[in-house]
Design a protein around this motif. Structure first.
Motif, PDB file in Angstrom:
ATOM      1  N   ILE A  30       0.887  -1.249  -0.178  1.00 18.22           N
ATOM      2  CA  ILE A  30      -0.022   0.068  -0.073  1.00 18.22           C
ATOM      3  C   ILE A  30       0.858   1.199  -0.138  1.00 18.22           C
ATOM      4  O   ILE A  30       1.944   1.245   0.510  1.00 18.22           O
ATOM      5  N   GLU A  31       0.349   2.273  -0.691  1.00 21.49           N
ATOM      6  CA  GLU A  31       1.211   3.414  -0.611  1.00 21.49           C
ATOM      7  C   GLU A  31       0.791   4.357   0.405  1.00 21.49           C
ATOM      8  O   GLU A  31       1.661   5.163   0.979  1.00 21.49           O
ATOM      9  N   LEU A  32      -0.164   4.392   1.069  1.00 21.90           N
ATOM     10  CA  LEU A  32      -0.698   5.273   2.075  1.00 21.90           C
ATOM     11  C   LEU A  32       0.129   4.741   3.420  1.00 21.90           C
ATOM     12  O   LEU A  32       0.292   3.436   3.259  1.00 21.90           O
ATOM     13  N   PRO A  33       0.250   5.654   4.405  1.00 20.35           N
ATOM     14  CA  PRO A  33       1.119   5.046   5.515  1.00 20.35           C
ATOM     15  C   PRO A  33       0.882   3.871   6.122  1.00 20.35           C
ATOM     16  O   PRO A  33       1.530   3.229   6.934  1.00 20.35           O
ATOM     17  N   ASP A  34      -0.552   3.507   6.491  1.00 19.73           N
ATOM     18  CA  ASP A  34      -0.739   2.343   7.296  1.00 19.73           C
ATOM     19  C   ASP A  34      -2.356   2.074   6.814  1.00 19.73           C
ATOM     20  O   ASP A  34      -2.963   2.635   6.146  1.00 19.73           O
ATOM     21  N   ASP A  36       6.430  15.074 -10.176  1.00 23.80           N
ATOM     22  CA  ASP A  36       7.048  15.156  -8.829  1.00 23.80           C
ATOM     23  C   ASP A  36       6.072  16.012  -7.844  1.00 23.80           C
ATOM     24  O   ASP A  36       5.846  16.087  -6.816  1.00 23.80           O
ATOM     25  N   LYS A  37       5.442  17.019  -8.794  1.00 20.78           N
ATOM     26  CA  LYS A  37       4.632  18.091  -8.322  1.00 20.78           C
ATOM     27  C   LYS A  37       3.397  17.610  -7.745  1.00 20.78           C
ATOM     28  O   LYS A  37       2.621  17.742  -6.484  1.00 20.78           O
ATOM     29  N   HIS A  87       2.670   2.098  -9.025  1.00 27.40           N
ATOM     30  CA  HIS A  87       3.664   2.095  -8.003  1.00 27.40           C
ATOM     31  C   HIS A  87       5.264   2.547  -8.183  1.00 27.40           C
ATOM     32  O   HIS A  87       5.737   3.438  -7.820  1.00 27.40           O
ATOM     33  N   VAL A  88       5.343   2.037  -9.462  1.00 27.10           N
ATOM     34  CA  VAL A  88       6.760   2.569 -10.011  1.00 27.10           C
ATOM     35  C   VAL A  88       6.779   3.877 -10.252  1.00 27.10           C
ATOM     36  O   VAL A  88       7.756   4.633  -9.776  1.00 27.10           O
ATOM     37  N   THR A  89       5.670   4.579 -10.784  1.00 25.91           N
ATOM     38  CA  THR A  89       5.737   5.839 -11.221  1.00 25.91           C
ATOM     39  C   THR A  89       5.833   6.653  -9.991  1.00 25.91           C
ATOM     40  O   THR A  89       6.400   7.760  -9.828  1.00 25.91           O
ATOM     41  N   GLU A  90       4.987   6.297  -8.925  1.00 25.87           N
ATOM     42  CA  GLU A  90       4.976   7.021  -7.783  1.00 25.87           C
ATOM     43  C   GLU A  90       6.199   7.040  -6.955  1.00 25.87           C
ATOM     44  O   GLU A  90       6.677   8.143  -6.388  1.00 25.87           O
ATOM     45  N   MET A 125      -1.572  10.496 -11.418  1.00 29.32           N
ATOM     46  CA  MET A 125      -0.223  10.236 -11.838  1.00 29.32           C
ATOM     47  C   MET A 125      -0.242   9.127 -13.154  1.00 29.32           C
ATOM     48  O   MET A 125       0.516   9.325 -13.840  1.00 29.32           O
ATOM     49  N   LEU A 126      -1.308   8.241 -13.327  1.00 23.38           N
ATOM     50  CA  LEU A 126      -1.318   7.606 -14.407  1.00 23.38           C
ATOM     51  C   LEU A 126      -1.484   8.349 -15.494  1.00 23.38           C
ATOM     52  O   LEU A 126      -0.979   8.046 -16.569  1.00 23.38           O
TER      53      LEU A 126
END
Ligand SMILES: [Zn+2]
Length: 686
Positions: free
Chosen positions: A190-194, A335-336, A321-324, A219-220
């Motif tokens: 998961i990308e979010l912290p928790d 990045d922005k 995920h790889v993009t992020e 992002m996509l």
């Protein structure tokens, strides 16, 4: 366990620790407590944190590119400024191609080359997106998922339970084979912290989830995908499903639930759905036969999701995920966009850090020991090291006495505790050996590749350790890190050079102040040797219960009272401190200040210390402790901290004093004052 976790929160938000702010106010210009930071209108017994720091809090503003300002971030500024200067110096002197210093210069310069990054566009990302697009079946998916495994989690030292990859690898001494490096596998994906960010029903979290889904779509789109809203929904739903299989942070800290040895053959039966042979082949781990799986139910759940979720969704998830994860070395628009979600919405930061400050962070991440070696030589004198070592010796002596004096502890348990204390390795300033980066290829014009290969190089370095003899003196922090850490499987502590400076440690300050400030940090770390975590490891770092049942009962009863004390603290009307989640750190704070107080009085050897600025030595000791915790933090970041950090926010760490008898005497604290606890309500553990 490290002493302070802000950098982990910050790195999620990409608002890395960094340089120069107008708010250097709490850095002392005199040697001792900072009288100008005290608010004398507050009664110490009502709110000790506000008393020690109120004037600083009133005059301090959080810079727009920060989620918080505290003593640690101010020292980070100093440390990063010095590191940046070292990098500049390195970059301007000629160095042979392939040499460690040349790598530092090339890594930093490539990261700073925003024009080059913009010109290359998505080209460096393309081969990865193409490889993902070419995945034809779940068999190939398993191989690819394996190839994304990185050494990016750490359960017990730097305490990082988060990886956006499906799983994460931590290499450390084995729970039962303490003499050899062993692979620990941990939940991820998961990308979010928790997990709570996906599952918590609060309005705040629901809003964040909506914003996150929009961010995935954005992002996509920037990565050239079509039909981005539908893809984003499927990716979000998959992460939500993954989050449901995850352990909570509090459960992750329960070591006995984490000791799950699995042979490689057991993965298919324990966690069917993922082609594990291909997964481990992709990870380059085909030769490894035994693992410890930290959260078996997450492995079972995530493997089942690999089977039940359509291949196309997994491919979108991988592409996102790889993009992020590499957005900072891709064109500015990506990045922005990443910052607008993780920096602004998640952490409440208004502005992104200047590029060069982030470049320092990158160098510290991928080549930290190269810079660290020079940093230690330049900024940490042998005299400072010797003085800090003497302080540690006093603290250890204080703990020996405290253990001996415990009336509740069984003699056999005491003997184990004393043995553990006697064999503790305390690293001061810098390590005795340095990391070798010879397998890390750095190119002057390839910021993306340098990041990619940097993560891979650390992974390979860790994998190469598997099965080898443990070096108990190996460090897990660089000298330029403003923090401290207890390494329970090594029975070792690290105190990097960068925390051994004012306001924590100042050879010119009164001993009362040094013991109150850095002494309580050192005591905190030593006490982890015996806390809920440390009491499960013996002197050799073996996972072995060295307590009697009666000892454990007493310990659990006292620590439950401390958990209840912290449960009553409410930073927000709808969010309280989780006393269980923060228990180990709160115990360490109580123990740390207790031992530091003893160590201080032992250091006086019967001589009286003078008052200064109208404060008695004991008052200086406690104020110095309270001033460790001066913090201004944005609400968003504070919420993240309360939900995900095993440490309590600074305000409540300062309130530790209410458990210490000497604090009542020092400030004449009386019943009826808000922090007052009757003597039998004060929690004493060590
Ligand atoms: Zn700690």
């Amino acid at each position: 366990m490290k002493f302070h976790l802000s950098t982990a929160i910050l790195s999620v938000a990409l608002t890395i620790p960094s340089v120069i702010s107008a708010q250097q106010a709490s850095t002392p210009t005199t040697h001792g407590i900072v009288v100008a930071n005290i608010d004398p209108s507050v009664k110490p017994g009502d709110d000790f944190y506000d008393y020690a720091n109120g004037a600083w809090i009133k005059r301090t503003e959080i810079p727009p590119d920060r989620a918080l300002v505290d003593v640690f971030s101010q020292l980070d500024d100093l440390s990063n400024q010095r590191t940046a200067d070292l990098i500049k110096e390195i970059a301007s002197s000629p160095a042979t191609a392939g040499s460690p210093t040349r790598k530092v210069a090339d890594l930093f310069n490539s990261y700073m080359d925003e024009v080059g990054i913009e010109t290359r566009g998505l080209t460096p990302l393309r081969p990865h997106l193409d490889a993902i697009a070419a995945i034809k079946n779940k068999h190939e998916l398993a191989h690819y998922l394996g190839s994304t495994l990185r050494a990016d989690v750490d359960a017990l030292n730097n305490t990082n339970f988060h990886t956006p990859n499906l799983f994460g690898l931590w290499v450390a001494p084995g729970f039962s084979d303490f003499e050899h490096y062993t692979p620990y596998l941990m939940q991820g994906g998961i990308e979010l912290p928790d997990r709570e960010y996906y599952l918590d029903a609060s309005e705040q979290m629901q809003k964040l989830r909506t914003a996150y889904q929009a961010h995935i779509a954005a992002m996509l789109k920037l990565a050239g995908f079509s039909d981005t809203d539908a893809r984003a929904k499927r990716i979000f739903d998959l992460e939500h499903d993954i989050a449901q299989t995850h352990r909570t942070l509090a459960d992750n800290e329960d070591i006995h639930r984490a000791n799950n040895p699995w042979t490689v053959a057991e993965f298919s039966t324990n966690a069917p759905g993922l082609d594990w042979t291909e997964y481990f082949r992709g990870a380059g781990l085909s030769d490894v036969k035994n693992y410890i799986v930290w959260q078996p139910e997450a492995f079972e759940g995530e493997a089942a999701l690999v089977e039940s979720t359509p291949l196309e969704t997994w491919k979108d998830w991988l592409a996102f995920h790889v993009t992020e994860d590499y957005a900072d070395v891709l064109p500015k628009a990506l990045d922005k966009e990443r910052f607008s979600f993780f920096g602004k919405q998640l952490a409440g930061t208004e502005q992104q850090r200047p590029r060069w400050q982030r470049g320092v962070f990158i160098v510290n991440t991928y080549l930290g020991d190269v810079v660290g070696q020079i940093y230690a030589q330049r900024f940490f004198s042998p005299e400072a090291k010797a003085q800090a070592q003497a302080m540690v010796a006093n603290l250890i002596a204080a703990f020996h006495k405290r253990i001996e004096a415990l009336d509740w502890m069984n003699p056999s348990t005491k003997a184990e505790a004393q043995a553990k204390l006697s064999s503790l390795y305390v690293g001061i300033g810098y390590p005795e050996t340095w990391h070798d980066y010879s397998n890390y290829e750095v190119k002057a014009d390839d910021a993306f590749g340098n990041g990619w290969r940097g993560d891979l190089s650390e992974y390979h370095r860790r994998v190469a350790q598997l099965g080898k003899s443990v070096d108990r003196k190996e460090w897990s922090m660089t000298p330029q890190t403003v923090n401290a850490v207890n390494l329970p499987l090594q029975n070792a502590l690290n105190f990097p050079a960068a925390i051994l400076q004012p306001p924590f440690y100042d050879p010119l300050a009164p001993a009362a102040v040094n013991y109150g400030a850095i002494g309580s940090v050192i005591g905190h770390e030593i006490s982890h040797t015996f806390d809920t975590e440390g009491s499960t490891f013996d002197a050799k770092g073996r996972l072995r219960n060295w307590w009697t049942d009666a000892d454990l009962k007493h310990f659990e009863a006292s620590t439950a009272r401390l958990a209840a004390q912290y449960d009553t603290y409410k930073p927000f009307p709808d969010l309280a401190i989780n006393g269980k989640q923060t228990l180990a750190e709160n115990i360490a704070d109580v123990a740390g200040i207790s031992a530091a107080y003893d160590g201080y009085h032992a250091s006086l050897a019967g001589k009286a210390a003078p008052s200064r600025d109208g404060f008695t030595p004991d008052q200086q000791f406690f104020i110095a402790f309270g001033q460790n915790w001066a913090t201004k933090e944005r609400d968003e970041a504070l919420r993240t901290q309360v939900m995900t950090d095993p440490h309590s926010p600074g305000e409540y760490r300062a309130a530790t004093v209410r458990n210490i008898d000497a604090w009542y005497a020092a400030f004449d604290v009386k019943p009826g004052e808000k922090l007052y606890l009757a003597p039998d309500q004060r929690v004493r553990i060590w």
